[in-house]
Design an enzyme around this catalytic site. Structure first.
Site, PDB file in Angstrom:
ATOM      1  N   ALA A 190      -0.397 -23.244 -34.700  1.00  0.00           N
ATOM      2  CA  ALA A 190      -0.017 -24.544 -34.153  1.00  0.00           C
ATOM      3  C   ALA A 190      -1.149 -25.566 -34.263  1.00  0.00           C
ATOM      4  O   ALA A 190      -0.906 -26.764 -34.469  1.00  0.00           O
ATOM      5  CB  ALA A 190       0.403 -24.379 -32.693  1.00  0.00           C
TER       6      ALA A 190
ATOM      7  N   ALA B  13       4.982 -22.154 -31.893  1.00  0.00           N
ATOM      8  CA  ALA B  13       5.139 -21.438 -30.624  1.00  0.00           C
ATOM      9  C   ALA B  13       3.767 -20.977 -30.151  1.00  0.00           C
ATOM     10  O   ALA B  13       3.120 -20.158 -30.817  1.00  0.00           O
ATOM     11  CB  ALA B  13       6.066 -20.238 -30.804  1.00  0.00           C
TER      12      ALA B  13
ATOM     13  N   ILE C 297       2.116 -19.093 -27.108  1.00  0.00           N
ATOM     14  CA  ILE C 297       2.573 -18.281 -25.980  1.00  0.00           C
ATOM     15  C   ILE C 297       1.399 -18.002 -25.038  1.00  0.00           C
ATOM     16  O   ILE C 297       0.382 -17.440 -25.452  1.00  0.00           O
ATOM     17  CB  ILE C 297       3.232 -16.987 -26.496  1.00  0.00           C
ATOM     18  CG1 ILE C 297       4.435 -17.382 -27.381  1.00  0.00           C
ATOM     19  CG2 ILE C 297       3.668 -16.102 -25.337  1.00  0.00           C
ATOM     20  CD1 ILE C 297       5.140 -16.226 -28.041  1.00  0.00           C
TER      21      ILE C 297
ATOM     22  N   THR D  16      -2.851 -15.645 -25.453  1.00  0.00           N
ATOM     23  CA  THR D  16      -4.125 -16.246 -25.813  1.00  0.00           C
ATOM     24  C   THR D  16      -4.874 -16.799 -24.604  1.00  0.00           C
ATOM     25  O   THR D  16      -4.330 -17.588 -23.837  1.00  0.00           O
ATOM     26  CB  THR D  16      -3.958 -17.381 -26.848  1.00  0.00           C
ATOM     27  OG1 THR D  16      -5.205 -18.040 -27.001  1.00  0.00           O
ATOM     28  CG2 THR D  16      -2.909 -18.377 -26.462  1.00  0.00           C
TER      29      THR D  16
ATOM     30  N   HIS E 215      -7.167 -18.840 -24.847  1.00  0.00           N
ATOM     31  CA  HIS E 215      -7.461 -20.256 -25.087  1.00  0.00           C
ATOM     32  C   HIS E 215      -6.173 -21.066 -25.258  1.00  0.00           C
ATOM     33  O   HIS E 215      -6.140 -22.091 -25.922  1.00  0.00           O
ATOM     34  CB  HIS E 215      -8.451 -20.450 -26.235  1.00  0.00           C
ATOM     35  CG  HIS E 215      -8.077 -19.791 -27.529  1.00  0.00           C
ATOM     36  ND1 HIS E 215      -7.776 -18.459 -27.662  1.00  0.00           N
ATOM     37  CD2 HIS E 215      -7.959 -20.288 -28.775  1.00  0.00           C
ATOM     38  CE1 HIS E 215      -7.495 -18.170 -28.915  1.00  0.00           C
ATOM     39  NE2 HIS E 215      -7.593 -19.276 -29.614  1.00  0.00           N
TER      40      HIS E 215
ATOM     41  N   PHE F 198       7.516 -33.388 -31.891  1.00  0.00           N
ATOM     42  CA  PHE F 198       6.834 -32.239 -31.289  1.00  0.00           C
ATOM     43  C   PHE F 198       7.847 -31.137 -30.989  1.00  0.00           C
ATOM     44  O   PHE F 198       8.516 -31.169 -29.962  1.00  0.00           O
ATOM     45  CB  PHE F 198       6.141 -32.701 -30.006  1.00  0.00           C
ATOM     46  CG  PHE F 198       5.272 -31.672 -29.349  1.00  0.00           C
ATOM     47  CD1 PHE F 198       4.014 -31.387 -29.845  1.00  0.00           C
ATOM     48  CD2 PHE F 198       5.705 -30.997 -28.209  1.00  0.00           C
ATOM     49  CE1 PHE F 198       3.202 -30.444 -29.218  1.00  0.00           C
ATOM     50  CE2 PHE F 198       4.895 -30.062 -27.583  1.00  0.00           C
ATOM     51  CZ  PHE F 198       3.640 -29.787 -28.087  1.00  0.00           C
TER      52      PHE F 198
HETATM   53  N1  INI Z   1      -1.383 -20.333 -32.728  1.00  0.00           N
HETATM   54  C1  INI Z   1      -0.089 -20.482 -32.399  1.00  0.00           C
HETATM   55  O1  INI Z   1       0.647 -21.206 -33.089  1.00  0.00           O
HETATM   56  N2  INI Z   1       0.419 -19.854 -31.315  1.00  0.00           N
HETATM   57  C2  INI Z   1      -0.344 -19.036 -30.525  1.00  0.00           C
HETATM   58  O2  INI Z   1       0.193 -18.468 -29.532  1.00  0.00           O
HETATM   59  C3  INI Z   1      -1.707 -18.851 -30.861  1.00  0.00           C
HETATM   60  N3  INI Z   1      -2.543 -17.966 -30.094  1.00  0.00           N
HETATM   61  O3  INI Z   1      -1.994 -17.168 -29.322  1.00  0.00           O
HETATM   62  O4  INI Z   1      -3.775 -17.976 -30.237  1.00  0.00           O
HETATM   63  C4  INI Z   1      -2.215 -19.535 -31.993  1.00  0.00           C
HETATM   64  N4  INI Z   1      -3.514 -19.417 -32.364  1.00  0.00           N
HETATM   65  C5  INI Z   1      -3.994 -19.799 -33.672  1.00  0.00           C
HETATM   66  C6  INI Z   1      -4.374 -21.258 -33.760  1.00  0.00           C
HETATM   67  O5  INI Z   1      -3.235 -22.095 -33.723  1.00  0.00           O
HETATM   68  C7  INI Z   1      -5.118 -21.549 -35.068  1.00  0.00           C
HETATM   69  O6  INI Z   1      -4.283 -21.235 -36.156  1.00  0.00           O
HETATM   70  C8  INI Z   1      -6.428 -20.753 -35.200  1.00  0.00           C
HETATM   71  O7  INI Z   1      -7.228 -20.931 -34.056  1.00  0.00           O
HETATM   72  C9  INI Z   1      -7.200 -21.206 -36.461  1.00  0.00           C
HETATM   73  O8  INI Z   1      -7.573 -22.584 -36.356  1.00  0.00           O
END
Ligand code: INI
Length: 157
Positions: free
Chosen positions: A57, A81, A83, A87, A89, A114
Site C-alpha cells: 500500500a 489492504a 491489516i 503489522t 507499523h 482511496f
Molecule cells: N502493505 C500493505 O499493503 N498491507 C499491509 O498490511 C502491510 N503490512 O502489514 O506491513 C504492508 N506493508 C508493506 C508496505 O506497504 C511496503 O510495501 C513496504 O514497507 C516497502 O516499502
C-alpha cells in the site's frame, strides 16, 4: 439561483487506471474484481481500464502519481489492504498511504480514489472485499467515475 454541479455514473469514454497492492493479495484481487465489475457495469470499456501492481500500500501513491501525470486517465483508483493485526507499523503505513494518495490528487488535479481497507483482521478485510460488509473495490470504482465526470463539469473554461 446558482449552479449545482454533480458527477454521474456514466462511464462511457472514460479512461481509468487501477493501482493495486500485491500485499494481502487474496484481498486485493477481490478488490480488483469488484472495481472491474463496477467499471463495466457503468459503461467503461475494458480496453480503457489499465492496471498497475505495486508491492504494498505504501507504494500506491507513487504509481498513482506517475499514471496521473501521464494525463491519459480521467481517474485513478488505488486498491490495497493494510491489516492492523499483521503489522506493528500499521499506523505509519496507513497514515502515509492516505496522505500520499490525497497529495497526488491535490498536486495533479486528477481524481485519485482511496480504495484501501484498514481492518483489524484478514477476515474483516475479506468481508469488505466482496463479502457481507460490501465491496470497497466496487465502491472505489464508482467514486472514480463520479469524480471523473464531476471534474469534467468543473473545468475552468
Ligand atoms: N502493505 C500493505 O499493503 N498491507 C499491509 O498490511 C502491510 N503490512 O502489514 O506491513 C504492508 N506493508 C508493506 C508496505 O506497504 C511496503 O510495501 C513496504 O514497507 C516497502 O516499502
Amino acid at each position: 439561483m446558482g449552479a449545482t454541479f454533480q458527477g454521474e455514473l456514466r462511464g462511457a469514454g472514460l479512461r481509468v487506471a487501477l493501482v493495486v497492492s500485491r500485499f494481502n493479495e487474496p484481498v486485493t484481487t477481490r478488490l480488483l474484481a469488484g472495481a472491474r465489475s463496477a467499471l463495466e457495469r457503468h459503461g467503461v470499456r475494458e480496453e480503457d481500464v489499465d492496471v498497475a501492481w505495486v508491492p504494498g500500500a505504501f507504494e500506491l501513491a507513487l504509481a498513482a502519481r506517475r499514471l496521473a501525470e501521464s494525463r491519459r486517465y480521467d481517474a485513478v483508483a488505488c486498491l490495497g489492504a493494510i491489516i492492523r493485526g499483521e503489522t506493528p507499523h500499521f499506523d505509519y503505513i496507513a497514515a502515509e498511504t492516505a496522505r500520499g494518495i490525497g497529495q497526488v490528487a491535490q498536486d495533479t488535479g486528477v481524481p485519485i480514489v482511496f480504495g484501501v481497507l484498514t481492518p483489524n483482521t484478514l477476515e474483516q478485510a475479506m468481508e469488505r472485499a466482496g463479502g457481507k460488509m460490501g465491496d470497497k473495490g466496487y465502491d472505489a470504482a464508482v467514486s472514480a467515475i463520479e469524480m471523473a465526470t464531476l471534474m469534467q463539469r468543473l473545468r475552468p473554461d
